[in-house]
Design a protein around this motif. Sequence first.
Motif, mmCIF file in Angstrom:
data_model
loop_
_atom_site.group_PDB
_atom_site.id
_atom_site.type_symbol
_atom_site.label_atom_id
_atom_site.label_comp_id
_atom_site.label_asym_id
_atom_site.label_seq_id
_atom_site.Cartn_x
_atom_site.Cartn_y
_atom_site.Cartn_z
ATOM 1 N N GLY A 113 0.813 -1.201 0.000
ATOM 2 C CA GLY A 113 0.000 0.000 0.000
ATOM 3 C C GLY A 113 0.852 1.259 0.000
ATOM 4 N N LEU A 114 0.280 2.353 -0.491
ATOM 5 C CA LEU A 114 0.993 3.621 -0.588
ATOM 6 C C LEU A 114 0.145 4.737 0.000
ATOM 7 C CD1 LEU A 114 2.314 3.343 -4.270
ATOM 8 C CD2 LEU A 114 3.622 2.928 -2.172
ATOM 9 N N LEU A 115 0.815 5.685 0.629
ATOM 10 C CA LEU A 115 0.174 6.860 1.193
ATOM 11 C C LEU A 115 0.681 8.082 0.426
ATOM 12 C CD1 LEU A 115 -1.775 7.664 3.492
ATOM 13 C CD2 LEU A 115 0.239 8.012 4.942
ATOM 14 N N HIS A 116 -0.252 8.813 -0.174
ATOM 15 C CA HIS A 116 0.104 9.981 -0.971
ATOM 16 C C HIS A 116 0.151 11.219 -0.062
ATOM 17 C CE1 HIS A 116 -1.048 12.961 -4.410
ATOM 18 N NE2 HIS A 116 0.218 13.040 -4.080
ATOM 19 N N VAL A 117 1.346 11.731 0.154
ATOM 20 C CA VAL A 117 1.526 12.932 0.969
ATOM 21 C C VAL A 117 1.513 14.123 0.021
ATOM 22 C CG1 VAL A 117 3.046 14.147 2.570
ATOM 23 C CG2 VAL A 117 2.834 11.658 2.697
ATOM 24 N N ARG A 118 0.405 14.839 0.003
ATOM 25 C CA ARG A 118 0.224 15.927 -0.961
ATOM 26 C C ARG A 118 0.832 17.241 -0.485
ATOM 27 N NH1 ARG A 118 -4.296 17.481 -0.551
ATOM 28 N NH2 ARG A 118 -5.022 16.210 1.184
ATOM 29 N N CYS A 119 0.965 17.408 0.812
ATOM 30 C CA CYS A 119 1.377 18.698 1.366
ATOM 31 C C CYS A 119 2.696 18.576 2.108
ATOM 32 C CB CYS A 119 0.287 19.252 2.278
ATOM 33 S SG CYS A 119 -1.286 19.524 1.446
ATOM 34 N N GLY A 120 3.670 17.931 1.494
ATOM 35 C CA GLY A 120 4.978 17.808 2.103
ATOM 36 C C GLY A 120 5.705 19.140 2.148
ATOM 37 N N LYS A 121 6.647 19.237 3.044
ATOM 38 C CA LYS A 121 7.409 20.463 3.215
ATOM 39 C C LYS A 121 8.319 20.671 2.016
ATOM 40 C CE LYS A 121 10.647 22.667 6.432
ATOM 41 N NZ LYS A 121 11.416 22.479 7.684
ATOM 42 N N ALA A 123 11.118 23.194 -0.406
ATOM 43 C CA ALA A 123 12.207 24.145 -0.232
ATOM 44 C C ALA A 123 11.637 25.561 -0.231
ATOM 45 C CB ALA A 123 13.237 23.980 -1.351
ATOM 46 N N ARG A 124 12.436 26.503 0.223
ATOM 47 C CA ARG A 124 11.960 27.872 0.342
ATOM 48 C C ARG A 124 11.442 28.396 -0.990
ATOM 49 N NH1 ARG A 124 16.780 30.632 3.979
ATOM 50 N NH2 ARG A 124 16.627 29.220 5.774
ATOM 51 N N GLY A 125 10.181 28.806 -0.994
ATOM 52 C CA GLY A 125 9.597 29.386 -2.193
ATOM 53 C C GLY A 125 9.097 28.384 -3.202
ATOM 54 N N SER A 126 9.304 27.091 -2.980
ATOM 55 C CA SER A 126 8.914 26.105 -3.983
ATOM 56 C C SER A 126 7.511 25.564 -3.772
ATOM 57 C CB SER A 126 9.909 24.935 -3.977
ATOM 58 O OG SER A 126 9.819 24.201 -2.766
ATOM 59 N N GLY A 127 6.895 25.869 -2.628
ATOM 60 C CA GLY A 127 5.566 25.345 -2.361
ATOM 61 C C GLY A 127 5.616 23.912 -1.871
ATOM 62 N N PRO A 128 4.448 23.306 -1.594
ATOM 63 C CA PRO A 128 4.403 21.940 -1.070
ATOM 64 C C PRO A 128 5.052 20.946 -2.024
ATOM 65 C CG PRO A 128 2.262 23.017 -0.859
ATOM 66 C CD PRO A 128 3.115 23.906 -1.708
ATOM 67 N N ARG A 129 5.796 20.003 -1.475
ATOM 68 C CA ARG A 129 6.439 18.958 -2.271
ATOM 69 C C ARG A 129 5.746 17.631 -1.982
ATOM 70 N NH1 ARG A 129 11.468 19.265 -0.503
ATOM 71 N NH2 ARG A 129 12.177 20.657 -2.150
ATOM 72 N N GLN A 130 5.163 17.051 -3.012
ATOM 73 C CA GLN A 130 4.442 15.800 -2.846
ATOM 74 C C GLN A 130 5.407 14.621 -2.873
ATOM 75 O OE1 GLN A 130 0.840 15.329 -5.168
ATOM 76 N NE2 GLN A 130 0.762 17.509 -5.628
ATOM 77 N N ARG A 131 5.014 13.538 -2.199
ATOM 78 C CA ARG A 131 5.769 12.296 -2.271
ATOM 79 C C ARG A 131 4.834 11.130 -1.962
ATOM 80 N NH1 ARG A 131 6.903 14.157 2.867
ATOM 81 N NH2 ARG A 131 7.008 12.639 4.579
ATOM 82 N N VAL A 132 5.279 9.944 -2.291
ATOM 83 C CA VAL A 132 4.516 8.734 -2.026
ATOM 84 C C VAL A 132 5.265 7.928 -0.976
ATOM 85 C CG1 VAL A 132 3.626 6.595 -3.009
ATOM 86 C CG2 VAL A 132 3.510 8.699 -4.330
ATOM 87 N N VAL A 133 4.573 7.560 0.088
ATOM 88 C CA VAL A 133 5.186 6.872 1.219
ATOM 89 C C VAL A 133 4.693 5.432 1.269
ATOM 90 C CG1 VAL A 133 5.338 6.796 3.738
ATOM 91 C CG2 VAL A 133 5.409 8.999 2.547
ATOM 92 N N PRO A 134 5.576 4.441 1.124
ATOM 93 C CA PRO A 134 5.153 3.046 1.259
ATOM 94 C C PRO A 134 4.697 2.761 2.697
ATOM 95 C CG PRO A 134 7.324 3.209 0.214
ATOM 96 C CD PRO A 134 7.006 4.558 0.771
ATOM 97 N N ALA A 135 3.658 1.967 2.819
ATOM 98 C CA ALA A 135 3.088 1.658 4.138
ATOM 99 C C ALA A 135 3.863 0.521 4.793
ATOM 100 C CB ALA A 135 1.610 1.321 4.013
ATOM 101 N N ILE A 136 5.135 0.782 5.092
ATOM 102 C CA ILE A 136 6.015 -0.236 5.672
ATOM 103 C C ILE A 136 5.830 -0.309 7.180
ATOM 104 C CG2 ILE A 136 7.720 -0.014 3.826
ATOM 105 C CD1 ILE A 136 9.374 1.769 5.718
ATOM 106 N N ASP A 137 6.481 -1.268 7.791
ATOM 107 C CA ASP A 137 6.559 -1.388 9.248
ATOM 108 C C ASP A 137 5.179 -1.456 9.909
ATOM 109 O OD1 ASP A 137 7.896 -1.678 11.623
ATOM 110 O OD2 ASP A 137 8.270 0.456 11.933
ATOM 111 N N GLY A 138 4.243 -2.153 9.271
ATOM 112 C CA GLY A 138 2.930 -2.350 9.859
ATOM 113 C C GLY A 138 1.934 -1.244 9.608
ATOM 114 N N VAL A 139 2.320 -0.201 8.880
ATOM 115 C CA VAL A 139 1.397 0.893 8.591
ATOM 116 C C VAL A 139 0.239 0.420 7.726
ATOM 117 C CG1 VAL A 139 1.185 3.098 7.353
ATOM 118 C CG2 VAL A 139 3.071 2.734 8.939
ATOM 119 N N ASP A 140 0.467 -0.565 6.863
ATOM 120 C CA ASP A 140 -0.615 -1.086 6.028
ATOM 121 C C ASP A 140 -1.738 -1.670 6.876
ATOM 122 O OD1 ASP A 140 1.111 -3.095 6.871
ATOM 123 O OD2 ASP A 140 0.968 -4.249 5.021
#
Length: 284
Positions: A113-121, A123-140
């Motif tokens: 499973g994957l968790l879509h982080v749409r509002c990641g931190k 860089a300065r002035g670049s706005g939110p940085r999105q990433r996809v986080v695998p549901a490892i370590d029991g998060v699934d």
Amino acid sequence: MAQAVHRFYVFVRVRHAGEVEAVTGGPVVQPVDEFNRPSRFARVGVRIPPSVGEVESLFGGWRSSLPGVGGRAFLVGARDYVAASLWRRVGLRINETVQLRVGDWYPRAGACGLLHVRCGKGARGSGPRQRVVPAIDGVDRLLAWWVGQVRGQFGDDLAGGGAVLFPSRCRTVEGGGLRPACAVTLRQGLARAVGCWLPGWAGRLTPHPLRHFCASHLYGQGMDLEAIGALLGHTWISTTARYVHVPAERVEWHWRQANARLTGRLLGPAPAAGTAGAGVGGGC
């Protein structure tokens, strides 16, 4: 100077990357790499996280103390527990957690499973940085339980995936949807649990040290810094390196292992049994 160059190239990449590539035939390349990164980016202060045993004690006690299923206290307690588990297990930032939606969880994507982080931190002035986080370590399993069995009990409509993943119980938006639980509320939930189940860390264990715990724990399990940095949403590996805290006992263990290897090389292999003096007086 290096910081100014870095910020300029971030601006060009965000605002004009397509135009530059169309004219030059190549992408915008950041010249300030990991080896000449300015030290002014570094932050002062070290956040040493609790040990694995302490974190297990905290979350084990927290989980076992959740009230009976169905009541308001259960829903609030389960919400705070699951949110804090994301900080501990996959290193989400608290503001990233607040912005999550039910539709950001993709249980059938990837191996777990994957968790879509749409509002990641960003860089300065670049706005939110999105990433996809695998549901490892029991998060699934945790999110399957939360979304499948608990989240719907808050009473709002989950159809379409636009509902917030961690809602407030008493605040609604126009149309009847629930607002997200704010960062202060989730912080308070963690603080109450720490006060009950890990009192030695009361007032010190906040969401950010749990990100440090996540990085240190995964590194101790063998995950490399690049993968940990991608999971946590870091741009620089040097940032990730500051999140990894190697326990003193592990340093001592490696020191003993290194000394044992050195001693073995200096003394050489021991002679095999029965080979001492071979070839001397062989005719007797």
